[in-house]
Scaffold this motif. Structure first.
Motif, short mmCIF file in Angstrom:
data_model
loop_
_atom_site.label_atom_id
_atom_site.label_comp_id
_atom_site.label_asym_id
_atom_site.label_seq_id
_atom_site.Cartn_x
_atom_site.Cartn_y
_atom_site.Cartn_z
N HIS A 58 0.87 -1.18 0.00
CA HIS A 58 0.00 0.00 0.00
C HIS A 58 0.90 1.23 0.00
CE1 HIS A 58 -3.43 2.42 1.84
NE2 HIS A 58 -2.38 3.14 2.19
N GLU A 86 1.32 4.80 0.39
CA GLU A 86 0.54 5.89 0.96
C GLU A 86 0.61 7.15 0.08
OE1 GLU A 86 -1.60 5.95 3.53
OE2 GLU A 86 -1.97 8.02 2.96
N THR A 90 -7.66 6.40 3.20
CA THR A 90 -7.03 5.07 3.28
C THR A 90 -8.07 3.98 3.53
OG1 THR A 90 -4.97 5.97 4.16
CG2 THR A 90 -5.36 3.64 4.52
N HIS A 127 2.83 10.59 3.94
CA HIS A 127 1.50 11.11 4.26
C HIS A 127 1.61 12.58 4.57
CE1 HIS A 127 -2.28 11.77 6.32
NE2 HIS A 127 -2.70 10.57 5.95
N ASP A 145 -2.94 4.73 -2.65
CA ASP A 145 -4.30 4.69 -2.10
C ASP A 145 -5.15 5.91 -2.49
OD1 ASP A 145 -2.86 6.36 -0.36
OD2 ASP A 145 -3.89 5.65 1.44
N HIS A 146 -4.51 7.07 -2.62
CA HIS A 146 -5.25 8.28 -3.01
C HIS A 146 -4.27 9.40 -3.29
CE1 HIS A 146 -4.36 9.46 1.10
NE2 HIS A 146 -4.90 8.32 1.51
#
Ligand code: GP9
Ligand code: MN
Length: 696
Positions: free
Chosen positions: A259, A261, A305, A422, A481-482
């Protein structure tokens, strides 16, 4: 001095004085408990202040109820209310010790994931100091019993009592305002119960949880089996069959999901001052054994998330507001990837995350998903300077994760959730090995530095996988994730893309995130299919040779020839290969040219797409809000029993050691020796660091 004492005593002999005394004792006690019994992650002056301040409004409002009553009764009532609140605090202290989270109504109702053996385990974990939460109650009761103070029998006007209640609510308003200022969307996004307690206090959290739970269960109570019919029709109509070229190609392999971030697609091959930001991920992206998607979008809403996880594990959308993993993760029935892979193909399943388990309600939702293991922060050694932002630094996190990865019976499905990249992209000097951007936007500029750090961390993990041979038996799945840079930073986005300004088309395309599947022998290449996170699970299922045509999943296999290529965003906008709609504007997707006036036939087409998107999102929301999967019997699938799962550290470590299939683990195949030595990292925090021990 004496007169001062007398004055105080005289004050305490009045009802108001006694009330203020009780409120203060209660506040001090609560603050003490917050500081010593929970792990609320208080950072900075504002949060410290709020932690102390938030103890007051609830105490004033709730203990203040007693002021509406007369004489002795009101004194005793105040003590009883205090006793009840203290018991609630006491229960939460014990619960927190076991689950690192606060009690929810769902847990109390027994429908929750964690209600098993609650009483039994509580007895075992009590500590004498826990009883200090009753100290103030005892003091007050002794005062009353031994007549240390006089009971003020005078009538306390209702008007005054009401004023005190109003003051309590006003203080709560101030508290809420300051909390929102420090952490916006505190209540709408509901990240973590810890945050609500930290900012608003245990009592406000309880009320909030109660309202949410009641609202939620009312909707679920109205739902019935027949609501599934339109969902089933829709899923059947939109089922995209597998592509035989890929079907079953990954059968039996471990699945390692990395994943990434906040990782956006634009980072791929992006350079700062001639230096590649993500060389390792770029290499993977271009590898002939990697299926890379360059028109793949994130589809998250406020749950970020958590929404990404919800889509990947279930092929169900997150909700238009809040996070489905929080509101429905504990109670809903799911037919998720971990449970499916476990039941159909015997996979061991685990999620890894270097933060507290309560964030996004993972500690509960993962049980509903059927995760065998959830390795959260407490499973890892502590490292000096080893954390930043949202938890463990990626290099340390990925390295230490191997300690558990190599103990998992194979085949396993493992998800590694990184956090360092993040917002606000914090990183210490020693770990910065690339220049920051120069857009002039302070929150955007360090983004490439944390992304670079993440890339190096992934590089180190890949080396380990190669060295141990794990890579050969595994499918690697990487996804962003975004967005990392939100639409609030348009001037910076324009600079990044070498443009004067950005329009809605640019913003839509800026939502692309990487999605890659890498495996030895996989026929790779860059695939231009339009898709998003909702499509990941059906794609994986086909690669694993699981026929998903009976599954209630809203995505479509990205490799299927029947894929519709409509990508809904969570707010109802969308992208297709031909047209894009974003913030009310229409564009040609290929050229980016805006369509100011839709022709008649274009109107028909975009209306049709919009209808599809609205129906798709709407039906997914029905499944989530109504908990409709509880009515759907999936052939050959046994409903997940949340009570069979525990992420308690000791229990999980024992389970790893006694697992019936443990001889299939990488460690067992390595003669029982840990493979941690095969992991090389240049993490500065780990050089010369001795005494780092994994919990036993
Ligand atoms: C927290 C991490 C971040 O555990 O996953 O969540 P986000 O803010 O990206 O939704
Ligand atoms: Mn995220």
């Amino acid at each position: 001095m004496n007169t001062a004492l007398k004055k105080i005593r005289r004050g305490l002999n009045t009802k108001l004085g006694f009330f203020i005394f009780s409120v203060l004792l209660f506040a001090v006690k609560s603050y003490w408990a917050y500081k010593t019994k929970f792990n609320l992650g208080v950072k900075g002056g504002v949060q410290e202040f709020l932690l102390a301040f938030n103890t007051l409004p609830a105490a004033i409002i709730l203990l203040g109820i007693a002021l509406y009553f007369r004489g002795r009764l009101s004194y005793w009532l105040m003590s009883i209310i205090n006793f009840l609140l203290s018991t609630w605090l006491f229960a939460n202290i014990l619960y927190y010790r076991e689950f690192s989270d606060f009690i929810t109504f769902n847990v109390i109702k027994g429908s929750g994931a964690t209600s098993n053996n609650l009483g039994k385990s509580f007895l075992g974990i009590m500590r004498p100091s826990d009883f200090c939460v009753y100290l103030d109650v005892i003091v007050v009761i002794l005062i009353l019993l031994f007549h240390v103070l006089r009971v003020d029998m005078r009538y306390f006007k209702i008007r005054y009592a009401a004023t005190i209640t109003v003051i309590g609510f006003a203080l709560f308003g101030v508290n809420l305002g300051m909390a929102e200022g420090n952490r916006s969307q505190l209540l709408t996004r509901t990240f973590d119960n810890n945050y609500i307690v930290k900012y608003l206090g245990l009592e406000a959290y309880t009320v909030y949880d109660g309202i949410k739970t009641t609202h939620n269960s009312a909707i679920k109570a109205q739902a019935s089996k027949k609501d599934m019919a339109p969902v089933q029709r829709w899923i059947k109509k939109n089922y995209a069959g597998p592509n035989m070229q890929y079907y079953g190609k990954a059968k039996g392999k471990n699945i390692i999901i990395i994943h990434l971030e906040s990782f956006q697609q634009f980072l791929i091959d992006y350079k700062v001052n001639g230096q590649e930001v993500t060389p390792n991920i770029n290499k993977l992206y271009h590898s002939e054994n990697t299926l890379s998607f360059d028109n793949f979008f994130h589809q998250v809403g406020q749950g970020k998330t958590a929404d990404a996880e919800m889509m990947l594990e279930n092929s169900l959308f997150g909700l238009p507001e809040g996070s489905a993993m929080v509101t429905d993760g504990t109670t809903n029935t799911f037919q998720s990837a971990p449970a499916l892979l476990h039941q159909k193909l015997g996979y061991t399943t685990a999620s890894f995350h270097g933060d507290v388990p309560s964030f996004w309600n993972r500690d509960n939702a993962y049980k509903s998903f059927g995760y065998d293991y959830f390795f959260s922060k407490e499973y890892y050694p502590t490292t000096k300077n080893g954390e930043i932002g949202y938890g463990m630094k990626d290099k340390i996190f990925l390295k230490d994760s191997v300690n558990y990865l190599d103990q998992l019976p194979q085949p396993f499905y493992a998800k590694l959730i990184t956090v360092t990249n993040h917002y606000p992209y914090l990183l210490d000097k020693k770990n910065k090995t690339i220049d920051a951007l120069k857009t002039g936007d302070d929150t955007v500029d360090p983004y490439v530095q944390t992304a670079h750090y993440l890339d190096q961390s992934v590089g180190e993990l890949l080396n380990y996988l190669d060295k141990t041979g794990l890579r050969k038996n595994s499918v690697l799945v990487l996804y962003g994730d975004h967005y990392g840079i939100s639409n609030n930073h348009q001037p910076a986005i324009a600079k990044l893309s070498g443009k004067k300004s950005v329009n809605n088309y640019d913003l839509a395309m800026f939502q692309k995130v990487p999605f890659m599947i890498n495996m030895d022998g996989l026929q790779g290449g860059v695939n231009h299919t339009y898709g998003g996170e909702i499509d990941v699970l059906p794609t994986l299922e086909d690669l694993l040779g699981i026929s998903s045509n009976k599954y209630i999943q809203f995505g479509q296999d990205l490799l299927s020839k029947q894929n519709k290529q409509i990508v809904p965003f969570r707010n109802g906008d969308w992208v297709t290969p031909k047209y894009t709609k974003y913030n009310g504007d229409y564009y040609y997707t290929k050229s980016g040219k805006q369509i100011k006036h839709l022709s008649k036939s274009q109107k028909v087409t975009v209306d049709r797409i919009q209808k599809w998107v609205t129906t798709d999102l709407g039906l997914s929301d029905k499944v989530m809000n109504g908990d409709l999967l509880r009515f759907y019997k999936l052939p050959g699938f046994k409903k997940v029993n949340k009570k069979e799962y525990s992420y308690n550290l000791k229990k999980a470590l024992k389970k790893l050691k006694t697992d019936k299939k443990r001889k299939n683990s990488v460690r067992a195949q390595n003669g029982g020796k840990s493979t941690l030595d095969d992991y090389t990292t240049d993490a500065p925090e780990l050089q010369n660091s001795t005494n780092r021990k994994f919990p036993k």
